[in-house]
Design a protein around this motif. Sequence first.
Motif: not given
Length: 134
Positions: A82-86
């Motif tokens: 899933g998306p990972i916070c940048a």
Amino acid sequence: MLGIYQNDTLIKSYESDEKASEWLPCILEKLLKKYEFSSLIYANGPGSYMGIKISYVCLKTLSIVKNIPLLAVNAFELNNFGPICANKNLCFVYKDKEIILEKNTPSKFFLPKNLKELNQDNDNLPLYFLDEVF
């Protein structure tokens, strides 16, 4: 997040909302008094630049001092890709075997119940993604 595994099975987990630079040295000090590690594994990215750097430096130092292998896993394996916070506006997203930045909602991370589920890599250098972020 930090997990203790015995025979590849998760036996204890630890979590904190503190910064890695504050939490990791303290928890490692406590765990070194309680456990004898045979290997170390960390998520080498993508993710928080500072969190990855602190994790790598702490664990690589421990690896050298105690002569314990340090392995790495891709952070996407710990949140079902899933998306990972940048940053507060963008996420690292895994699409078509590439990592891109896009507006998205970060997925939650988890510790796998069994280490055999992970693709562990001897190439343990951090994966820094420092493209332009607006």
